[in-house]
Design an enzyme around this catalytic site. Structure first.
Site, mmCIF file in Angstrom:
data_model
loop_
_atom_site.group_PDB
_atom_site.id
_atom_site.type_symbol
_atom_site.label_atom_id
_atom_site.label_comp_id
_atom_site.label_asym_id
_atom_site.label_seq_id
_atom_site.Cartn_x
_atom_site.Cartn_y
_atom_site.Cartn_z
ATOM 1 N N ASP A 65 12.549 -21.144 -0.399
ATOM 2 C CA ASP A 65 11.540 -21.947 -1.084
ATOM 3 C C ASP A 65 12.166 -22.677 -2.262
ATOM 4 O O ASP A 65 11.535 -23.505 -2.901
ATOM 5 C CB ASP A 65 10.406 -21.046 -1.610
ATOM 6 C CG ASP A 65 9.431 -20.643 -0.519
ATOM 7 O OD1 ASP A 65 9.115 -21.491 0.329
ATOM 8 O OD2 ASP A 65 8.993 -19.479 -0.512
ATOM 9 N N LYS B 245 16.723 -14.665 -8.858
ATOM 10 C CA LYS B 245 17.372 -14.810 -7.554
ATOM 11 C C LYS B 245 18.883 -14.963 -7.682
ATOM 12 O O LYS B 245 19.625 -14.707 -6.727
ATOM 13 C CB LYS B 245 16.804 -16.025 -6.815
ATOM 14 C CG LYS B 245 15.359 -15.897 -6.374
ATOM 15 C CD LYS B 245 15.229 -15.113 -5.105
ATOM 16 C CE LYS B 245 13.805 -15.154 -4.562
ATOM 17 N NZ LYS B 245 13.651 -14.456 -3.290
#
Length: 399
Positions: free
Chosen positions: A122, A74
């Site tokens: 998340d 990410k």
């Protein structure tokens, strides 16, 4: 497992997706990446022992567990999008093109200081957005739902983000971030997309294509199969899209893997259209706990996903342990709860005669897996594996 029966399967990508995920896009993403301190390609690991057990020709794992200090792929997405958006805004205000090499210039940072970026997460995407905002001198606000652990919240806050807790699940936090941003004039940097909001998620996905670019440089031959974990689907779509652009009709088979408890891509494949699934029991694969696909990601995966499958909770935990305690001379790999979901899918498929045949898995198959995260919650990792992540590389215990 479900083979792709969508009418658009194997059809060309739409122009916007082909542009975002193509060669020019990944070259620009790499250009930005090289401007960042601490940039280094993440390692590729060959696991011949496990490949032999699974009855395949070779198995390579691209290990994203140390990417830019965020322990996740990410790091390539949200931060890249934030940097792109700041430089584009600087270009508008300064009346000229602004390159990433100017990211530290006072004039650019003065513009960035007036910008606020927000997202829902998340855990891993929020860290990337917060890191990117910190790099350019912008403000970040990150919305987290009730299921995000305190450790992951603290890891995001360390990058200077303002944290906002939201009741419900990931999808609730996505909607709340979009609502507040619209009210306050903030820029949403989301890894999922919805009608009218596609360009920024496309930039996030463009950042992810660096993973496959690096992987191919270190593989003796291109893969025949890739097993890609999915939450909203952006990561899987980015990898699948870039591979299709590079290899065309000779592209590898793409198998999309999700937690059985949060399989919105699988449900969409069943329905032949993007669908939202109800919230149920939480999954240990916390980074993949999503209940509605990204529209851009689904547009890509409906064309390029050759099969869709689910794995159970125990499959994910077993992979974490297997990678921490490898057999033979295979290297030890720290893989977080969601990081090994693709490998869990491969193991399940390789052990099922019907799935093997349907996917064409055999002794000549070359499989690429991406370990998408390391121990992003070290306490939880130690609880599930029985070893602290820092001890895994040092200890070679029996498999």
């Amino acid at each position: 497992m479900l083979l792709n029966q969508c009418p658009e399967h194997n059809q060309p990508l739409v122009a916007a997706d082909a542009a975002a995920l193509g060669i020019a896009g990944v070259e620009q993403a790499e250009h930005y990446l090289k401007a960042r301190d601490g940039h280094a390609a993440t390692p590729m690991r060959a696991l011949p022992e496990l490949a032999g057990e699974l009855g395949i020709g070779s198995l390579h794992v691209k290990d994203e567990g140390k990417r830019l200090g965020l322990s996740s792929f990410k790091a390539l997405g949200g931060a890249y999008a934030v940097m792109r958006l700041v430089l584009e805004e600087a270009g508008k205000r300064l009346g000229r093109a602004v390159d990433v090499g100017e990211i530290g210039d006072a004039s650019v940072r003065a513009i960035a200081a007036q910008m606020t970026f927000c997202c829902a997460t998340d855990g891993n995407h929020g860290r990337s957005v917060a890191q990117g905002a910190g790099l350019v001198g912008a403000r970040s606000v990150v919305f987290v739902h009730a299921g995000v652990s305190r450790e992951r919240v603290a890891a995001i806050a360390r990058f200077g983000a303002e944290m906002v807790r939201v009741e419900g699940g990931y999808d609730h936090s996505v909607r709340e971030a979009a609502r507040v941003a619209a009210e306050r004039g903030w820029t949403v940097v989301s890894d999922t997309s919805w009608p009218g909001y596609e360009r920024i998620p496309g930039l996030v996905m463009q950042g992810y294509t660096v993973v496959v670019r690096e992987a191919l440089r270190h593989m003796p031959e291109p893969p025949t199969h890739v097993f890609l974990q999915a939450g909203v689907g952006g990561f899987a779509a980015a990898i699948a899209g870039h591979l299709a652009i590079l290899f065309g009709a000779q592209r590898p088979k793409v198998i999309v893997v999700e937690p059985a408890r949060a399989a919105c891509i699988y449900a969409s494949a069943e329905a032949g259209r993007p669908v939202k699934i109800p919230h149920g029991q939480p999954t240990v694969m916390a980074m993949l706990e999503c209940h509605e696909p990204s529209l851009v990601a689904w547009r890509v995966l409906s064309r390029l996903g050759d099969a869709f499958m689910t794995v159970d909770e125990e499959d994910a935990v077993a992979v974490m342990n297997r990678l921490a305690r490898p057999a033979g001379n295979d290297p030890a790999i720290v893989s977080g709860e969601s990081g090994g979901a693709g490998l869990a899918g491969l193991i399940r498929a390789a052990g099922d005669k019907g799935m093997r045949g349907a996917l064409g898995l055999g002794s000549n198959s070359r499989v690429l897996i991406i370990n998408s995260e390391g121990a992003t919650d070290p306490g939880r990792y130690a609880e599930l594996v029985g070893m602290a992540p820092e001890d895994v590389a040092r200890a070679r215990q029996p498999a």
